[in-house]
Every structure is written in C-alpha cells, then in structure tokens.
Design a protein around this motif. Structure first.
Motif, PDB file in Angstrom:
ATOM      1  N   ALA A  18      93.357 -17.698   9.242  1.00 43.29           N
ATOM      2  CA  ALA A  18      94.167 -17.105  10.301  1.00 43.29           C
ATOM      3  C   ALA A  18      94.278 -18.099  11.453  1.00 43.29           C
ATOM      4  O   ALA A  18      93.560 -19.104  11.495  1.00 43.29           O
ATOM      5  CB  ALA A  18      93.551 -15.795  10.785  1.00 43.29           C
ATOM      6  N   VAL A  19      95.159 -17.781  12.382  1.00 42.35           N
ATOM      7  CA  VAL A  19      95.355 -18.611  13.573  1.00 42.35           C
ATOM      8  C   VAL A  19      94.895 -17.825  14.798  1.00 42.35           C
ATOM      9  O   VAL A  19      95.190 -16.630  14.931  1.00 42.35           O
ATOM     10  CB  VAL A  19      96.825 -19.027  13.720  1.00 42.35           C
ATOM     11  N   VAL A  20      94.174 -18.493  15.689  1.00 40.23           N
ATOM     12  CA  VAL A  20      93.695 -17.856  16.920  1.00 40.23           C
ATOM     13  C   VAL A  20      94.860 -17.701  17.893  1.00 40.23           C
ATOM     14  O   VAL A  20      95.491 -18.690  18.291  1.00 40.23           O
ATOM     15  CB  VAL A  20      92.564 -18.683  17.564  1.00 40.23           C
ATOM     16  N   LEU A  21      95.139 -16.455  18.277  1.00 33.93           N
ATOM     17  CA  LEU A  21      96.233 -16.179  19.212  1.00 33.93           C
ATOM     18  C   LEU A  21      95.774 -16.203  20.659  1.00 33.93           C
ATOM     19  O   LEU A  21      96.523 -16.627  21.548  1.00 33.93           O
ATOM     20  CB  LEU A  21      96.844 -14.809  18.915  1.00 33.93           C
ATOM     21  N   ALA A  22      94.546 -15.697  20.898  1.00 37.41           N
ATOM     22  CA  ALA A  22      94.093 -15.558  22.285  1.00 37.41           C
ATOM     23  C   ALA A  22      92.606 -15.264  22.313  1.00 37.41           C
ATOM     24  O   ALA A  22      91.987 -14.928  21.282  1.00 37.41           O
ATOM     25  CB  ALA A  22      94.860 -14.434  22.975  1.00 37.41           C
ATOM     26  N   LEU A  31      93.192 -12.788  16.447  1.00 38.59           N
ATOM     27  CA  LEU A  31      93.824 -13.573  15.384  1.00 38.59           C
ATOM     28  C   LEU A  31      95.200 -13.023  15.050  1.00 38.59           C
ATOM     29  O   LEU A  31      95.505 -11.858  15.325  1.00 38.59           O
ATOM     30  CB  LEU A  31      92.942 -13.541  14.132  1.00 38.59           C
ATOM     31  N   ASP A  32      96.002 -13.846  14.392  1.00 43.06           N
ATOM     32  CA  ASP A  32      97.331 -13.367  13.984  1.00 43.06           C
ATOM     33  C   ASP A  32      97.255 -12.443  12.779  1.00 43.06           C
ATOM     34  O   ASP A  32      98.159 -11.640  12.543  1.00 43.06           O
ATOM     35  CB  ASP A  32      98.281 -14.542  13.733  1.00 43.06           C
ATOM     36  N   ALA A  33      96.179 -12.535  12.009  1.00 42.43           N
ATOM     37  CA  ALA A  33      95.977 -11.680  10.832  1.00 42.43           C
ATOM     38  C   ALA A  33      94.478 -11.563  10.604  1.00 42.43           C
ATOM     39  O   ALA A  33      93.729 -12.513  10.859  1.00 42.43           O
ATOM     40  CB  ALA A  33      96.653 -12.275   9.603  1.00 42.43           C
ATOM     41  N   THR A  34      94.028 -10.400  10.118  1.00 35.12           N
ATOM     42  CA  THR A  34      92.588 -10.247   9.964  1.00 35.12           C
ATOM     43  C   THR A  34      92.203  -9.400   8.758  1.00 35.12           C
ATOM     44  O   THR A  34      92.921  -8.480   8.377  1.00 35.12           O
ATOM     45  CB  THR A  34      91.947  -9.654  11.235  1.00 35.12           C
ATOM     46  N   PRO A  81      86.565 -20.618  19.030  1.00 30.95           N
ATOM     47  CA  PRO A  81      87.587 -21.506  18.456  1.00 30.95           C
ATOM     48  C   PRO A  81      88.784 -21.578  19.389  1.00 30.95           C
ATOM     49  O   PRO A  81      89.198 -20.562  19.963  1.00 30.95           O
ATOM     50  CB  PRO A  81      87.947 -20.816  17.132  1.00 30.95           C
ATOM     51  N   PRO A  82      89.362 -22.739  19.583  1.00 26.67           N
ATOM     52  CA  PRO A  82      90.472 -22.882  20.536  1.00 26.67           C
ATOM     53  C   PRO A  82      91.696 -22.063  20.127  1.00 26.67           C
ATOM     54  O   PRO A  82      91.963 -21.856  18.938  1.00 26.67           O
ATOM     55  CB  PRO A  82      90.791 -24.384  20.479  1.00 26.67           C
ATOM     56  N   VAL A  83      92.424 -21.583  21.118  1.00 30.30           N
ATOM     57  CA  VAL A  83      93.689 -20.903  20.863  1.00 30.30           C
ATOM     58  C   VAL A  83      94.626 -21.863  20.126  1.00 30.30           C
ATOM     59  O   VAL A  83      94.743 -23.040  20.481  1.00 30.30           O
ATOM     60  CB  VAL A  83      94.328 -20.441  22.184  1.00 30.30           C
ATOM     61  N   GLY A  84      95.245 -21.377  19.072  1.00 29.00           N
ATOM     62  CA  GLY A  84      96.143 -22.193  18.265  1.00 29.00           C
ATOM     63  C   GLY A  84      95.487 -22.839  17.074  1.00 29.00           C
ATOM     64  O   GLY A  84      96.172 -23.372  16.196  1.00 29.00           O
ATOM     65  N   SER A  85      94.149 -22.771  17.004  1.00 31.82           N
ATOM     66  CA  SER A  85      93.450 -23.401  15.879  1.00 31.82           C
ATOM     67  C   SER A  85      93.420 -22.469  14.667  1.00 31.82           C
ATOM     68  O   SER A  85      93.593 -21.255  14.781  1.00 31.82           O
ATOM     69  CB  SER A  85      92.021 -23.774  16.278  1.00 31.82           C
ATOM     70  N   GLN A  86      93.205 -23.060  13.515  1.00 33.56           N
ATOM     71  CA  GLN A  86      93.099 -22.300  12.277  1.00 33.56           C
ATOM     72  C   GLN A  86      91.626 -22.074  11.953  1.00 33.56           C
ATOM     73  O   GLN A  86      90.808 -22.989  12.068  1.00 33.56           O
ATOM     74  CB  GLN A  86      93.774 -23.029  11.121  1.00 33.56           C
ATOM     75  N   VAL A  87      91.294 -20.847  11.557  1.00 38.64           N
ATOM     76  CA  VAL A  87      89.908 -20.490  11.239  1.00 38.64           C
ATOM     77  C   VAL A  87      89.866 -19.799   9.883  1.00 38.64           C
ATOM     78  O   VAL A  87      90.881 -19.306   9.382  1.00 38.64           O
ATOM     79  CB  VAL A  87      89.308 -19.554  12.313  1.00 38.64           C
ATOM     80  N   LEU A  88      88.678 -19.776   9.309  1.00 38.21           N
ATOM     81  CA  LEU A  88      88.430 -19.028   8.072  1.00 38.21           C
ATOM     82  C   LEU A  88      87.589 -17.812   8.427  1.00 38.21           C
ATOM     83  O   LEU A  88      86.518 -17.937   9.033  1.00 38.21           O
ATOM     84  CB  LEU A  88      87.691 -19.898   7.054  1.00 38.21           C
TER      85      LEU A  88
END
Length: 240
Positions: A18-22, A31-34, A81-88
C-alpha cells in the motif's frame, strides 16, 4: 479519497502492499488500501506489522478516522513511514482468523437463539451476544448440539449488497437492536450462511468471516449472565 478495504474482498489476504497517504495527529498511519480491519461492530481492529526498507513497525490496532479512512495505530513510539512511500502490510493472521471463526459462530448463535440481539463482542478465544431474553434458556445442552450441528454442515458463508431502500423494505434482516447498519452510502453488505433452500441466516454485517462454517471448529456456550430485567448475555467459546 477513502481507504480501499482489501479485507472486504478477501478476508484471507494476509499481506499486501500500500501507499502511505497521511499521518494522523495522534500518530496513526493512513494507507490508500488496507488488509487491517478497523474496530467496529463489536469486532476488534487487527494487529500486525508494517514493513518498508530498513524498518519493521508493529501495529497495535486499526481505527476509523474521518473521511472514510482507516488509520493503523503503532504499538510503540517509532519513526513512521514517510507519506508517499510504499509499505508492506502483514497481519497477525492467527488472531484475525480466530476473530473470523468467532464472528461467524455468533451469527449461528443468533440462529439457534432466534431472539432480538441487544449487543455483542468478538474476541480471539470467545465472543458473546446479548439477547432480549427475559428468562434464561432451559436446555443449554440442546442449544450446544444444535449450534455444532450447523457448524458441521459446512455451509458456505458469502456476501451480497443491497440498497438502503431495500433494507428499509425488509426490516426483519436487522437482528441487532442496539446498532443499526450504516446507511446513506448507497449500499449495505449482507452476510449469508447457506445457499438457496439451505440458507439459514442473512443479516447486515461489515465484519470478516470464515468461508465455510466447518472452519469454525467446535464451540461451546459458556456462562449465561443476567444483564437486566429483559437481557441475557450468552458467552460462546472456541473449543478447538
């Protein structure tokens, strides 16, 4: 923008990117999806981990925040995790799966005790439903047998969606007196146990469930507590 609920399409998804939104003011991670279920309807939020290059952050729970978003709550103070970064995302799958087993078992409990439900709670080892029940059941052993026989039938558990108007036209679908299904979003999710002539339950629900009843395993009705003149709390335990 809202968080896409990946667990709604696949409750068995154990990890996903997912991508960190805020970040929330309280330190939550949006996240954008969870795959993390957010605390609601008596079901606890999931826990697990967020992983990104050089970091692994334990997640204590997930909660709903304003605007249809879900925030993951870290279990400890740490860099986010920074905003805009991709996480698992990775679930504590054992705990989630036990919640799924208990949740579906409670739907079956509402079948063998066909009375209005005034409250409920889901845990990893047990759950409970509160019923509008002036007198306690006289034959708990018979209820246990009926409940476990439904589980052993290995009925499919599926979902479907209806409109707000369709729910208003079928008020009997709502078993809970204390919590109304969320309306105003255009559609409402129904969870069905059994199919066709073998359907035994259909009710609004936003939580996670097992795919078939046999996956619940054996259960046992525990204490039945007096919670007022008209209410009884029926505790349900996972036995295996």
């Amino acid at each position: 923008m809202s968080t896409t609920l990946l667990f709604r399409d696949d409750a068995y998804l154990r990890e996903a990117e997912a991508v960190v939104l805020a970040h929330t003011p309280e330190g939550g991670i949006v996240l954008d999806a969870t795959i993390f279920y957010a605390t609601a309807g008596g079901q606890p939020g999931d826990n697990g981990w967020l992983i990104w290059p050089g970091a692994r952050l334990p997640i204590a729970t997930a909660v709903k925040v304003e605007g249809g978003l879900i925030a993951l709550v870290p279990a400890e103070a740490s860099a986010l995790p920074p905003v805009g970064s991709q996480v698992l995302q990775r679930l504590d799958w054992q705990r989630r799966h036990r919640h799924m087993r208990v949740h579906t078992a409670l739907h079956l409990l509402s079948v063998v005790i066909p009375l209005p439900v005034t409250g409920g709670q889901i845990g990893a080892d047990k759950g409970r439903l509160d019923f509008l029940m002036p007198e306690p059941p006289t034959d708990v052993a018979a209820l246990n047998i009926a409940l476990n026989l439904l589980i052993e039938r290995d009925l499919p558990v599926t979902d479907t969606w209806i409109s707000d108007d369709e729910l208003l036209a079928n008020p009997g679908l709502v078993k809970t007196m204390s919590v109304s299904p969320p309306m105003g979003q255009g559609r409402i999710r129904l969870v069905r146990i059994g199919q066709g002539d073998a359907q035994i339950d259909l009710q609004p629900c936003g939580g996670t469930h097992v795919a078939r009843t046999a996956e619940i395993g054996r259960v046992e009705i525990g204490r039945i507590e007096n919670k007022g003149k008209q209410n009884r709390r029926v505790n349900l335990l996972l036995v295996d």
